[in-house]
Design a protein around this motif. Structure first.
Motif, PDB file in Angstrom:
ATOM      1  N   ILE A  62     -14.509   8.016  -1.359  1.00 15.55           N
ATOM      2  CA  ILE A  62     -13.052   8.224  -1.411  1.00 15.55           C
ATOM      3  C   ILE A  62     -12.304   6.983  -0.916  1.00 15.55           C
ATOM      4  O   ILE A  62     -11.441   6.463  -1.639  1.00 15.55           O
ATOM      5  N   PRO A  63     -12.585   6.466   0.283  1.00 14.48           N
ATOM      6  CA  PRO A  63     -11.870   5.247   0.700  1.00 14.48           C
ATOM      7  C   PRO A  63     -12.169   4.041  -0.197  1.00 14.48           C
ATOM      8  O   PRO A  63     -11.294   3.204  -0.403  1.00 14.48           O
ATOM      9  N   ARG A  64     -13.368   3.965  -0.727  1.00 10.69           N
ATOM     10  CA  ARG A  64     -13.698   2.850  -1.624  1.00 10.69           C
ATOM     11  C   ARG A  64     -12.864   2.904  -2.900  1.00 10.69           C
ATOM     12  O   ARG A  64     -12.392   1.881  -3.381  1.00 10.69           O
ATOM     13  N   ILE A  65     -12.694   4.079  -3.449  1.00  9.98           N
ATOM     14  CA  ILE A  65     -11.884   4.216  -4.657  1.00  9.98           C
ATOM     15  C   ILE A  65     -10.423   3.888  -4.346  1.00  9.98           C
ATOM     16  O   ILE A  65      -9.758   3.171  -5.104  1.00  9.98           O
ATOM     17  N   LEU A  66      -9.924   4.390  -3.234  1.00 10.38           N
ATOM     18  CA  LEU A  66      -8.534   4.111  -2.872  1.00 10.38           C
ATOM     19  C   LEU A  66      -8.314   2.611  -2.648  1.00 10.38           C
ATOM     20  O   LEU A  66      -7.288   2.055  -3.067  1.00 10.38           O
ATOM     21  N   ALA A  67      -9.270   1.949  -2.022  1.00 13.47           N
ATOM     22  CA  ALA A  67      -9.157   0.517  -1.784  1.00 13.47           C
ATOM     23  C   ALA A  67      -9.189  -0.255  -3.107  1.00 13.47           C
ATOM     24  O   ALA A  67      -8.434  -1.228  -3.285  1.00 13.47           O
ATOM     25  N   LEU A  69      -8.165   0.847  -5.972  1.00 10.19           N
ATOM     26  CA  LEU A  69      -6.926   1.104  -6.696  1.00 10.19           C
ATOM     27  C   LEU A  69      -5.757   0.273  -6.156  1.00 10.19           C
ATOM     28  O   LEU A  69      -4.858  -0.091  -6.900  1.00 10.19           O
ATOM     29  N   LYS A  70      -5.786  -0.018  -4.864  1.00  8.33           N
ATOM     30  CA  LYS A  70      -4.731  -0.824  -4.260  1.00  8.33           C
ATOM     31  C   LYS A  70      -4.833  -2.269  -4.675  1.00  8.33           C
ATOM     32  O   LYS A  70      -3.833  -2.977  -4.736  1.00  8.33           O
ATOM     33  N   GLY A  71      -6.046  -2.718  -4.948  1.00  5.10           N
ATOM     34  CA  GLY A  71      -6.249  -4.100  -5.379  1.00  5.10           C
ATOM     35  C   GLY A  71      -6.323  -5.054  -4.202  1.00  5.10           C
ATOM     36  O   GLY A  71      -6.278  -4.651  -3.034  1.00  5.10           O
ATOM     37  N   PRO A  72      -6.432  -6.371  -4.514  1.00  6.31           N
ATOM     38  CA  PRO A  72      -6.571  -7.365  -3.426  1.00  6.31           C
ATOM     39  C   PRO A  72      -5.289  -7.596  -2.673  1.00  6.31           C
ATOM     40  O   PRO A  72      -4.225  -7.382  -3.035  1.00  6.31           O
TER      41      PRO A  72
END
Length: 72
Positions: A62-67, A69-72
């Protein structure tokens, strides 16, 4: 390794694969219950992807997907 050990290892090896498959099936069943048919919907793809991610990464997905999606 003698013949008996090889025989036992070969007999037990498929059980490990079966347990992993059962685990995936349980997660798929919780995210995509059979009572609601989602087979031809776009949400089915997301549900299956989340199930595979949860089995492979645990709840860390979950946090990996959210990160991502936010991008660099």
């Amino acid at each position: 390794m003698n013949i008996a050990q090889t025989f036992v290892i070969n007999k037990l090896a498929p059980a490990a694969n079966s347990q992993h498959n059962e685990s995936l099936n349980n997660v798929l069943g919780s995210k995509n219950p059979k009572i609601c048919f989602n087979g031809r919907t776009e949400s089915n793809d997301y549900r299956v992807s989340c199930s595979v991610s949860q089995v492979n990464l645990g709840y860390r997905y979950i946090p990996r997907i959210l990160a991502s999606l936010k991008g660099p």
